[in-house]
Design a protein around this motif. Sequence first.
Motif, PDB file in Angstrom:
ATOM      1  N   ARG A 150      45.620  37.081  48.081  1.00 60.57           N
ATOM      2  CA  ARG A 150      44.363  37.623  47.548  1.00 60.57           C
ATOM      3  C   ARG A 150      43.966  36.946  46.246  1.00 60.57           C
ATOM      4  O   ARG A 150      42.781  36.778  45.957  1.00 60.57           O
ATOM      5  N   ASP A 210      36.218  38.185  50.647  1.00 63.38           N
ATOM      6  CA  ASP A 210      36.678  39.495  50.219  1.00 63.38           C
ATOM      7  C   ASP A 210      38.181  39.646  50.438  1.00 63.38           C
ATOM      8  O   ASP A 210      38.677  39.489  51.552  1.00 63.38           O
ATOM      9  N   SER A 211      38.912  39.976  49.379  1.00 58.03           N
ATOM     10  CA  SER A 211      40.374  40.072  49.468  1.00 58.03           C
ATOM     11  C   SER A 211      40.833  41.220  50.367  1.00 58.03           C
ATOM     12  O   SER A 211      41.969  41.221  50.842  1.00 58.03           O
ATOM     13  N   GLU A 212      39.951  42.191  50.618  1.00 62.42           N
ATOM     14  CA  GLU A 212      40.322  43.299  51.502  1.00 62.42           C
ATOM     15  C   GLU A 212      40.451  42.842  52.954  1.00 62.42           C
ATOM     16  O   GLU A 212      40.964  43.585  53.793  1.00 62.42           O
ATOM     17  N   ARG A 213      39.996  41.632  53.248  1.00 57.42           N
ATOM     18  CA  ARG A 213      40.110  41.123  54.613  1.00 57.42           C
ATOM     19  C   ARG A 213      41.367  40.260  54.778  1.00 57.42           C
ATOM     20  O   ARG A 213      41.473  39.482  55.717  1.00 57.42           O
ATOM     21  N   HIS A 268      31.789  35.497  56.123  1.00 57.57           N
ATOM     22  CA  HIS A 268      31.670  36.947  55.969  1.00 57.57           C
ATOM     23  C   HIS A 268      32.399  37.682  57.083  1.00 57.57           C
ATOM     24  O   HIS A 268      32.685  38.880  56.969  1.00 57.57           O
ATOM     25  N   SER A 291      40.518  34.517  46.354  1.00 61.66           N
ATOM     26  CA  SER A 291      39.565  35.532  45.907  1.00 61.66           C
ATOM     27  C   SER A 291      38.146  34.992  45.774  1.00 61.66           C
ATOM     28  O   SER A 291      37.175  35.737  45.902  1.00 61.66           O
TER      29      SER A 291
END
Length: 332
Positions: free
Chosen positions: A287, A295-298, A262, A291
């Motif tokens: 991503r 989280d792909s935003e990271r 996380h 996936s």
Amino acid sequence: MIGQRHREKKAAVLDVWRRYSAFRGLTDDGVDPAFLELRAKALEDGKYVLAIVGETKAGKSTFINALLGERILPTDILQSSSAIVEIFKSEKKYVEVRYADGHVERVEDDLNTPDVDKAFEYLRRIGSIQDRFRKIPATLIDAYIVDGRIKPDSPLPIAELESASKLPLKGKEGLLEEYVRARTLDQIPVEITFGFPLKYAFDELRLVDSPGVNALGGVQDRTFAYLHNANAVLFVRSMDGSVENSAFREFITHVIPNRTKHALFLVLSKSGTKSKIEIDEKLGEARSLFSQEFDSERILHADSMFKIMSEEILRFATVGDLEAHYDERRVY
């Protein structure tokens, strides 16, 4: 600003932890209390551990220098070392090294002589490796010597080294033996602490630079311990080449604990020479590939050299001043 927000958040989190711990008692609610207690203790000790990991030659040291806004680590040097490097804010600039035989050396800089950087040069000296040894898994061999898997006057486990490092070692037996003969426990650094008068106000930050994962052929126990306790982990991987064919897949599958994912970020480095289309393609590929893991935003991209260059452009008033600065660096 970041330091103040962290202190406020830390106080709130510790308050929630104490309330939860008292309310929970001995109830088994499916949460691992030992892990939470470990993280709470790290907060109480005043440390925010940011671990930097990644492949060798991915630009980790340059990334750290750009992140901290200081020329702290020699670039293209410490990837040859099996040591953990921990950087933190201190009033004096010094480097302290613990070697595999247990002895400790400390080098302090005299801030009154800014043209002499003893700590930086000491790091460069202990982390450097002769060119002829760069084609053998020197870092992995150091780890085997420390762990006792390679002993003086004993046959070298060449097949095991070849398998772990994924490097072809046939025909390099003489070079391997020469390297091992010259390496003793009192020459192998295992932990490096670097105190530096950093300019930021985030006093709790402890930035940890770990050896390149593909140089080790696996992550050593002490590296794993840092990852286990880290508040955040940044995996730096060069944007050159295929994202799939990297150590990151093995890292998230076999190395990093599930409960630490996380706090994991993937940083695709050396993006400054890529077009926007190439960058978007690499980010999209990464991503898509990962996936399911986090989280792909990271998944981010950065170019550390461009950051350092832009700061130097702002620092010097003219091109002549900048050229003179680099002339001085070259002479030094």
